[in-house]
Design a protein around this motif. Structure first.
Motif, PDB file in Angstrom:
ATOM      1  N   VAL A 176      55.483  -4.782  13.158  1.00  0.00           N
ATOM      2  CA  VAL A 176      54.582  -5.228  14.207  1.00  0.00           C
ATOM      3  C   VAL A 176      54.958  -4.517  15.496  1.00  0.00           C
ATOM      4  O   VAL A 176      56.129  -4.472  15.875  1.00  0.00           O
ATOM      5  CB  VAL A 176      54.668  -6.757  14.393  1.00  0.00           C
ATOM      6  CG1 VAL A 176      53.802  -7.209  15.540  1.00  0.00           C
ATOM      7  CG2 VAL A 176      54.259  -7.447  13.112  1.00  0.00           C
ATOM      8  N   GLY A 177      53.970  -3.957  16.154  1.00  0.00           N
ATOM      9  CA  GLY A 177      54.236  -3.210  17.380  1.00  0.00           C
ATOM     10  C   GLY A 177      54.625  -4.111  18.535  1.00  0.00           C
ATOM     11  O   GLY A 177      54.503  -5.328  18.466  1.00  0.00           O
TER      12      GLY A 177
ATOM     13  N   ARG B 263      44.799  -3.551  14.938  1.00  0.00           N
ATOM     14  CA  ARG B 263      46.252  -3.689  14.793  1.00  0.00           C
ATOM     15  C   ARG B 263      46.809  -4.669  15.827  1.00  0.00           C
ATOM     16  O   ARG B 263      47.761  -5.404  15.545  1.00  0.00           O
ATOM     17  CB  ARG B 263      46.928  -2.339  14.929  1.00  0.00           C
ATOM     18  CG  ARG B 263      46.752  -1.451  13.734  1.00  0.00           C
ATOM     19  CD  ARG B 263      47.501  -0.126  13.904  1.00  0.00           C
ATOM     20  NE  ARG B 263      47.257   0.752  12.795  1.00  0.00           N
ATOM     21  CZ  ARG B 263      46.290   1.675  12.771  1.00  0.00           C
ATOM     22  NH1 ARG B 263      45.491   1.830  13.808  1.00  0.00           N
ATOM     23  NH2 ARG B 263      46.120   2.430  11.722  1.00  0.00           N
ATOM     24  N   ASP B 264      46.239  -4.664  17.018  1.00  0.00           N
ATOM     25  CA  ASP B 264      46.685  -5.599  18.059  1.00  0.00           C
ATOM     26  C   ASP B 264      46.418  -7.045  17.640  1.00  0.00           C
ATOM     27  O   ASP B 264      47.259  -7.924  17.841  1.00  0.00           O
ATOM     28  CB  ASP B 264      45.982  -5.312  19.393  1.00  0.00           C
ATOM     29  CG  ASP B 264      46.304  -3.930  19.922  1.00  0.00           C
ATOM     30  OD1 ASP B 264      47.503  -3.579  19.975  1.00  0.00           O
ATOM     31  OD2 ASP B 264      45.359  -3.207  20.279  1.00  0.00           O
TER      32      ASP B 264
ATOM     33  N   ALA C  58      59.294  -9.868  14.077  1.00  0.00           N
ATOM     34  CA  ALA C  58      58.038  -9.127  14.163  1.00  0.00           C
ATOM     35  C   ALA C  58      58.305  -7.628  14.036  1.00  0.00           C
ATOM     36  O   ALA C  58      57.608  -6.917  13.322  1.00  0.00           O
ATOM     37  CB  ALA C  58      57.325  -9.432  15.475  1.00  0.00           C
ATOM     38  N   HIS C  59      59.350  -7.152  14.715  1.00  0.00           N
ATOM     39  CA  HIS C  59      59.682  -5.734  14.655  1.00  0.00           C
ATOM     40  C   HIS C  59      60.047  -5.332  13.234  1.00  0.00           C
ATOM     41  O   HIS C  59      59.650  -4.278  12.758  1.00  0.00           O
ATOM     42  CB  HIS C  59      60.822  -5.424  15.624  1.00  0.00           C
ATOM     43  CG  HIS C  59      61.203  -3.980  15.628  1.00  0.00           C
ATOM     44  ND1 HIS C  59      60.384  -3.018  16.163  1.00  0.00           N
ATOM     45  CD2 HIS C  59      62.291  -3.333  15.142  1.00  0.00           C
ATOM     46  CE1 HIS C  59      60.951  -1.833  16.021  1.00  0.00           C
ATOM     47  NE2 HIS C  59      62.121  -2.005  15.401  1.00  0.00           N
TER      48      HIS C  59
ATOM     49  N   TYR D  24      52.404 -10.475   5.529  1.00  0.00           N
ATOM     50  CA  TYR D  24      53.283 -10.850   6.630  1.00  0.00           C
ATOM     51  C   TYR D  24      53.522 -12.346   6.544  1.00  0.00           C
ATOM     52  O   TYR D  24      52.745 -13.124   7.048  1.00  0.00           O
ATOM     53  CB  TYR D  24      52.637 -10.531   7.976  1.00  0.00           C
ATOM     54  CG  TYR D  24      52.421  -9.063   8.205  1.00  0.00           C
ATOM     55  CD1 TYR D  24      53.339  -8.333   8.920  1.00  0.00           C
ATOM     56  CD2 TYR D  24      51.314  -8.408   7.693  1.00  0.00           C
ATOM     57  CE1 TYR D  24      53.163  -6.980   9.141  1.00  0.00           C
ATOM     58  CE2 TYR D  24      51.120  -7.066   7.907  1.00  0.00           C
ATOM     59  CZ  TYR D  24      52.047  -6.353   8.634  1.00  0.00           C
ATOM     60  OH  TYR D  24      51.865  -5.022   8.842  1.00  0.00           O
TER      61      TYR D  24
ATOM     62  N   ARG E  64      46.103  -8.081  14.506  1.00  0.00           N
ATOM     63  CA  ARG E  64      47.039  -8.331  13.410  1.00  0.00           C
ATOM     64  C   ARG E  64      48.425  -8.680  13.958  1.00  0.00           C
ATOM     65  O   ARG E  64      49.033  -9.662  13.545  1.00  0.00           O
ATOM     66  CB  ARG E  64      47.137  -7.102  12.513  1.00  0.00           C
ATOM     67  CG  ARG E  64      48.152  -7.267  11.381  1.00  0.00           C
ATOM     68  CD  ARG E  64      48.692  -5.968  10.858  1.00  0.00           C
ATOM     69  NE  ARG E  64      49.377  -5.236  11.898  1.00  0.00           N
ATOM     70  CZ  ARG E  64      49.591  -3.923  11.859  1.00  0.00           C
ATOM     71  NH1 ARG E  64      49.167  -3.203  10.851  1.00  0.00           N
ATOM     72  NH2 ARG E  64      50.233  -3.322  12.838  1.00  0.00           N
ATOM     73  N   ASP E  65      48.904  -7.885  14.909  1.00  0.00           N
ATOM     74  CA  ASP E  65      50.237  -8.113  15.470  1.00  0.00           C
ATOM     75  C   ASP E  65      50.312  -9.451  16.195  1.00  0.00           C
ATOM     76  O   ASP E  65      51.314 -10.162  16.100  1.00  0.00           O
ATOM     77  CB  ASP E  65      50.613  -6.980  16.414  1.00  0.00           C
ATOM     78  CG  ASP E  65      50.801  -5.641  15.711  1.00  0.00           C
ATOM     79  OD1 ASP E  65      50.769  -5.616  14.458  1.00  0.00           O
ATOM     80  OD2 ASP E  65      50.977  -4.633  16.410  1.00  0.00           O
TER      81      ASP E  65
ATOM     82  N   ARG F 174      52.809 -12.425  15.190  1.00  0.00           N
ATOM     83  CA  ARG F 174      53.728 -12.999  16.182  1.00  0.00           C
ATOM     84  C   ARG F 174      53.548 -14.521  16.270  1.00  0.00           C
ATOM     85  O   ARG F 174      54.516 -15.263  16.381  1.00  0.00           O
ATOM     86  CB  ARG F 174      53.518 -12.370  17.546  1.00  0.00           C
ATOM     87  CG  ARG F 174      54.081 -10.994  17.650  1.00  0.00           C
ATOM     88  CD  ARG F 174      53.869 -10.397  19.040  1.00  0.00           C
ATOM     89  NE  ARG F 174      54.297  -9.042  19.063  1.00  0.00           N
ATOM     90  CZ  ARG F 174      55.560  -8.660  19.111  1.00  0.00           C
ATOM     91  NH1 ARG F 174      56.517  -9.549  19.132  1.00  0.00           N
ATOM     92  NH2 ARG F 174      55.879  -7.382  19.120  1.00  0.00           N
TER      93      ARG F 174
END
Length: 148
Positions: free
Chosen positions: A18-19, A37-38, A13-14, A3, A40-41, A45
Motif C-alpha cells: 500500500v502506498g 489505487r488511492d 499497510a506498507h 488484503y 484501494r490503499d 488502511r
C-alpha cells in the motif's frame, strides 16, 4: 491480491504494497484527485486500523466502477462489502449528511490557506468519529436502516 491483515500500524499497510498517504499540495505535477489505487490503499488502511470487516456505501462516481477496483472488491469479499447506490440518490447517501454537518461547522471559516481548511475538516470529522449517535442519525435520515 488479497488484503486481509488486521495489523494496526502503518507498517502493515506498507508490507502489503500500500502506498503512502498523500495530500494534494497544489503542485502542477501532482494529481488532484484519487485514482483507483488511492481508493484501494484507503480501504486497506481502514481495514488495518479498524481490524474488522469494512462495509462501504458508494455512489456512482466513475472511479468506483472501474475494473481494477471491482477486482479488488471481489478478491477481498471475505472482509469487504460494497453497496452501490442508484445513479443519482443523494437522499440515500449517509455521507451527504456527514458532509452537511462538516460544511455547517466550517461554513464561516476564514482560512488563510488550504492547510487551515484541511485541519478544520479533519477536526470536525474527528469530533464526529466519537459521536456515533450523530452518524446513526445520518444513516437514519436516508431511511436505510440496518437489520437489528
Amino acid at each position: 491480491m488479497s488484503y486481509g491483515s488486521s495489523r494496526s500500524n502503518d507498517q502493515g499497510a506498507h508490507d502489503q504494497g500500500v502506498g503512502p498517504v498523500r495530500e494534494y499540495t497544489g503542485r502542477k505535477d501532482q494529481p488532484k484527485g484519487f485514482g483507483w489505487r488511492d481508493f484501494r490503499d484507503l480501504i486497506v488502511r481502514a481495514r488495518i486500523q479498524l481490524g474488522g470487516p469494512i462495509v462501504l456505501v458508494w455512489d456512482n462516481v466513475r472511479l468506483h466502477l472501474t475494473k481494477q477496483l471491482r477486482e479488488f472488491i471481489d478478491a477481498n469479499a471475505d472482509w469487504l462489502t460494497v453497496f452501490q447506490l442508484p445513479t443519482y440518490a443523494p437522499d440515500l447517501n449517509p455521507t451527504e449528511g456527514v458532509w452537511s454537518l462538516v460544511k455547517r461547522d466550517i461554513g464561516n471559516l476564514a482560512a488563510a490557506n488550504l492547510g487551515e481548511v484541511t485541519r478544520a475538516v479533519k477536526r470536525k470529522l474527528k469530533t464526529l468519529q466519537y459521536r456515533p449517535d450523530v452518524i446513526d442519525g445520518c444513516l437514519t435520515g436516508t431511511g436505510l436502516l440496518p437489520d437489528p
